[in-house]
Scaffold this active site. Structure first.
Site, PDB file in Angstrom:
ATOM      1  N   GLU A 155       5.981  -2.750  -2.308  1.00  0.00           N
ATOM      2  CA  GLU A 155       5.234  -3.212  -1.122  1.00  0.00           C
ATOM      3  C   GLU A 155       5.735  -4.586  -0.680  1.00  0.00           C
ATOM      4  OE1 GLU A 155       3.806  -0.820   0.184  1.00  0.00           O
ATOM      5  OE2 GLU A 155       3.789   0.370  -1.647  1.00  0.00           O
ATOM      6  N   GLU A 161       2.060  -1.595   2.773  1.00  0.00           N
ATOM      7  CA  GLU A 161       2.729  -2.887   2.915  1.00  0.00           C
ATOM      8  C   GLU A 161       2.249  -3.727   4.092  1.00  0.00           C
ATOM      9  OE1 GLU A 161       4.240   0.169   3.444  1.00  0.00           O
ATOM     10  OE2 GLU A 161       5.559   0.074   5.190  1.00  0.00           O
TER      11      GLU A 161
HETATM   12  N1  PHE Z   1       4.226   2.926   3.461  1.00  0.00           N
HETATM   13  C1  PHE Z   1       3.564   3.112   2.203  1.00  0.00           C
HETATM   14  C2  PHE Z   1       4.588   2.812   1.133  1.00  0.00           C
HETATM   15  O1  PHE Z   1       5.629   3.393   1.084  1.00  0.00           O
HETATM   16  C3  PHE Z   1       3.030   4.468   1.968  1.00  0.00           C
HETATM   17  C4  PHE Z   1       1.992   4.886   2.944  1.00  0.00           C
HETATM   18  C5  PHE Z   1       2.200   5.971   3.757  1.00  0.00           C
HETATM   19  C6  PHE Z   1       0.814   4.190   3.045  1.00  0.00           C
HETATM   20  C7  PHE Z   1       1.268   6.356   4.684  1.00  0.00           C
HETATM   21  C8  PHE Z   1      -0.130   4.576   3.964  1.00  0.00           C
HETATM   22  C9  PHE Z   1       0.089   5.651   4.770  1.00  0.00           C
HETATM   23  O2  PHE Z   1       4.419   1.964   0.340  1.00  0.00           O
HETATM   24 ZN    ZN Z   2       7.187   2.280   1.117  1.00  0.00          ZN
END
Ligand code: PHE
Ligand code: ZN
Length: 853
Positions: A305, A271
């Site tokens: 996202e 995101e």
């Molecule tokens: N934060 C992202 C999501 O939930 C997942 C993610 C975790 C991406 C670790 C990169 C590294 O959409």
């Molecule tokens: Zn997420």
């Protein structure tokens, strides 16, 4: 312990200390080059008034960085003026206000871990969550240090697209061969939301008009070969923006919003502020290349996202122990979005099914952790179904207990109060509580107690008094210490039905103590109770429904989940019954299935789900000692019986639902699944495969061919490969067929490893192969030790390339305690062997250590 551990460290939540400084105006100049990229970062650092000189700061870094020079207030530092402490750069400063400039280089081409800046298809991408920024430059790589960024990207013109977060403010020629772009992100953000992309990408675009009339320019970027597969995600983004405005009053805060597809990516998507990156498997979709399920998935991930923009980006996490603050909440928001965009009941059932098949066993096993843990061995290892899916269930609990209105009030307060800040799950609770004073004080236990509560229910009907008693009892034993935990608020949605199937009452009762009893008066006849409707709490319900009660619920329940659950319960009851013969079992289930053939014409998609048996993993979790061979045997018997008994009905469904509609495809392919058990109908599989014009029908046909091992299987597999070899996500699916290949042998594995498409560098491919084989419970049981050893070797090879991916492949080993002997002893030895590998990563080591504990 038989040997000494190499890197056995823990990080504790209680060690948290708020930063004693503020950072402003981070200016990054990134000169991109595949092997030597230069990063020049400049920022203003201001210590809090309470601090005393000399001021010390610790900047996170890593082995990947080569330091060129440091300047403080434009004065270069001599190497004697700074020290390195375990990859951290330590500076001692004498002033309260400083301008710090750091120049270093990195080598993106050697970044196989895909964390920080790396190459994919010779283009530059970045991935910084949770701690990838430290592989780019020295900075405060923690979520509670936020600043505004201005990023200048300089690159050769062969990388025509240069993207970063926020708004594009300038671009131009840098030299004859190079150009630049300047991006400014006005919103303060932590490092993990930083991103860049540079390469020869194409885009499609559209506009979203905000409620105040201002436009947002939306683009989806992808490789030229994939750009025609992006329209669906662009449409999904528009829908997500609109939905968030309508449901939560949350409006996009940027004028530019970009999505980018990338082939090599550790997770599904990320995101980053205004620049969401997507694994190609989560963004590309056309009917010819993606199944209907994949379409649904893309819509959900794009929404997810985008929703992070408020729940994650505008309000971020204080520390990674509070990861669920953004993930649980955003998964919940995604689920609400999908239940509106797609079918109102199906996603809920799929979510419950997923939770129970994966999160429940995980939470009973050695890797169990609280949604907000107090200590972890590796931050990367808390990206689990507990943090995400159980976290989402906890948010749903607020909504179930407080009602939508109370929940929305609490949510708006949370947004208002914490906008621009780094917060905790306690802050979220406090916001909910402030708006809803009746919220139970014990609610936060859901965040701190690990494991799945058991809810035991019993009913007693007294015909003389016309009284029904319902007793509810909760218990939760810590999965590791086995100690009894405190009772938590468990909302139980329930309904009472008359024997004729009329609803007598529908209510929600929240159990807050270990045990409580409800008494219902004036109940004229023995009612049928339906408990935990809509799966109102993430618990294991222990209630002994009679077959007659289940039949009433299957026929008359109006709650999607409860209707589906009644059918599941019936199947479970029958499959695990000690008294019934296999034939009796099959008859009982068939009787329950019978009315569904008509129902299929009312709601084909939901009916398809009703007719789908749960995954083996779900049933195995219910067995005292897992016995996949006997489970498969029983299932096959039942499925064959249902196929035979309703052959005409299945054929009718199959032919009646040939139109080009997602719901029709769902029911048609369930019909084909049952028909595939009948040799005389297997020609339908090859026929469908040959004539299908969409990937849904092709993919089901191919699966059934493999599952049933039909003679044309090899030719189909070969044909599919030839057609789709240039589409990596489609070839992942092809490799993924091994997940349920009942005939997997060690020789098959040799063939796979030697196949030209075998590639451990690409996380999708690694997962499609090693992950899928690790989920093949049948092969694991049949082949035993050699297969576990093969998986172990693969994981170690992958660990050296990409430890995040490796650490997520260990699932088959988490079932260690449930394996029979001598397999258990042998697999224990395999795990011990892995832990002694000389260069094992901390991520992998942490998981294995916990399995053996
Ligand atoms: N934060 C992202 C999501 O939930 C997942 C993610 C975790 C991406 C670790 C990169 C590294 O959409
Ligand atoms: Zn997420």
């Amino acid at each position: 312990m038989p040997f000494s551990y190499k890197n056995d460290h823990q990080i504790y939540r209680s060690d948290y200390q708020a930063p004693h400084f503020k950072v402003h105006n981070y200016e990054l100049t990134i000169t991109l080059d595949p092997t030597q990229t230069q990063i020049a970062g400049k920022f203003e650092l201001q210590f809090n008034d309470t601090c005393q000189a000399p001021f010390e700061i610790k900047l996170h870094g890593s082995n990947e960085l080569v330091l060129t020079q440091i300047f403080i207030d434009e004065k270069p530092l001599d190497p004697s003026e700074y020290i390195f402490d375990n990859n951290h750069l330590v500076l001692i400063l004498s002033q309260k206000n400083n301008v710090i400039e750091i120049i270093n280089t990195i080598d993106p081409s050697s970044n196989t871990a895909l964390s920080g800046i790396y190459l994919s298809n010779e283009m530059f991408f970045s991935d910084c969550e949770p701690q990838g920024f430290r592989n780019i430059t020295y900075f405060f790589d923690r979520p509670d240090v936020m600043t505004n960024y201005r990023v200048k990207l300089i690159a050769d013109k062969k990388y025509p697209v240069l993207l970063s977060n926020g708004n594009l403010i300038e671009e131009g020629e840098y030299s004859q061969t190079a150009h630049y772009a300047i991006w400014e992100d006005p919103f303060f953000k932590p490092t993990y939301l930083f991103a860049i992309v540079a390469g020869d990408l194409e885009y499609i675009e559209d506009t979203h008009i905000r409620p105040d009339g201002k436009p947002v320019r939306l683009r989806v970027y992808a490789d030229k070969k994939d750009i025609h597969r992006c329209q669906f995600s662009l449409d999904s983004l528009k829908k997500a923006m609109k939905w968030d405005e309508e449901r939560f009053n949350l409006v996009c805060d940027l004028d530019y919003y970009n999505l980018v597809a990338v082939d090599d990516f550790n997770s599904g998507a990320m995101e980053n502020k205004g620049l969401n990156l997507f694994n190609t498997s989560c963004i590309l979709a056309t009917p010819e290349t993606a199944t209907d399920n994949e379409f649904n998935f893309v819509e959900a991930v794009v929404g997810h996202e985008y929703f992070h923009n408020w729940t994650g980006n505008r309000i971020t996490c204080q520390d990674w122990f509070n990861l669920s603050l953004k993930e649980g909440l955003t998964v919940f928001r995604e689920q609400e979005f999908i239940s509106q965009e797609q079918h109102p009941g199906i996603r809920r059932i799929e979510d419950v099914n997923f939770l129970r098949t994966y999160q429940f066993p995980y939470d009973q096993g050695p890797l169990s952790h609280a949604v907000r843990p107090d200590a972890v061995g590796s931050i990367e290892n808390i990206y689990t179904t507990t943090t995400y899916e159980k976290g989402a269930e906890i948010i749903r609990l607020y909504q179930t207990i407080l009602g939508k209105e109370g929940f929305d009030k609490g949510f708006q307060r949370y947004i208002k109060e914490f906008d621009g800040m780094a917060a905790t799950v306690d802050d979220f609770y406090q916001a909910m509580k402030s708006e809803n004073p009746r919220l139970f004080d014990s609610f936060p236990l859901w965040y701190s107690q690990r494991g799945t509560p058991i809810l035991k229910a019993a009913t007693h009907y007294d015909a003389d008094k016309k009284e029904l008693r319902l007793s509810l009892k909760q218990s939760l034993y810590d999965p590791i210490s086995k100690a009894l935990q405190n009772p938590m608020p468990i909302p139980v949605k329930y309904a009472l039905f008359s024997q004729k199937g009329e609803i007598l009452l529908e209510e929600t009762f929240t159990l807050t103590t270990h045990e409580q009893c409800l008494v219902f008066h004036n109940i004229e006849e023995l009612p049928v109770i339906s408990l935990l409707r809509d799966f109102s709490a993430p618990v294991v319900l222990d209630y002994d429904y009679s077959l007659a009660e289940l039949k009433t619920l299957i026929a008359y329940e109006t709650d999607y989940f409860a209707k589906w659950e009644a059918l599941q319960n019936l199947v479970i009851k029958v499959v695990f019954s000690q008294e019934l013969s296999k034939t009796q079992m099959a008859h009982l289930i068939a009787d329950a299935f019978e009315p569904l053939f008509e129902f299929a014409y009312q709601d084909p998609a939901f009916c398809a789900l009703l007719l789908t048996f749960a995954d083996d993993g779900y049933y195995l979790g219910l067995m005292e000692t897992e016995n996949i061979l006997s489970l498969r045997h029983t299932r096959e018997k039942i499925e064959t019986h249902i196929a035979t008994r309703f052959k005409e009905e299945w054929l009718k469904l199959y032919h009646d639902f040939q139109d080009d509609h997602v719901d029709s495809r769902a029911i048609k392919n369930i019909a084909l699944q049952f028909l595939s058990f009948l040799p005389e109908c297997q020609a339908l599989i090859t026929e469908q495969y040959k004539t299908a014009t969409n990937m849904t029908d092709i993919s089901w046909a191919l699966k059934y061919a493999v599952w049933q091992d039909i003679p044309q299987k090899e030719a189909m597999i070969q044909d599919y490969y030839e057609k789709y070899q240039d589409y990596s996500t489609l070839i992942d699916r092809w490799f993924g067929l091994q997940e349920r290949n009942p005939h997997l042998t060690m020789e098959t594995l040799d063939k796979i490893v030697n196949h030209p498409g075998f590639n451990r560098q690409n996380p999708n491919r690694a997962r499609a192969i090693v992950g899928a084989i690790g989920r093949n419970r049948y092969a694991l049981a049949k082949i035993g030790t050699p297969l576990y050893q093969w998986i172990a070797n693969e994981i170690l090879i992958i660990d050296a390339i990409n430890s995040v991916t490796a650490a997520r492949l260990i699932t088959p080993f988490t079932k260690l305690a449930r394996l029979p002997n001598p397999l258990q002893t042998e697999v224990t030895a395999i795990i011990n062997g892995m832990m002694k590998a000389p260069n094992i990563s901390n991520n992998l080591f942490d998981q294995l250590k916990r399995i053996l504990q």
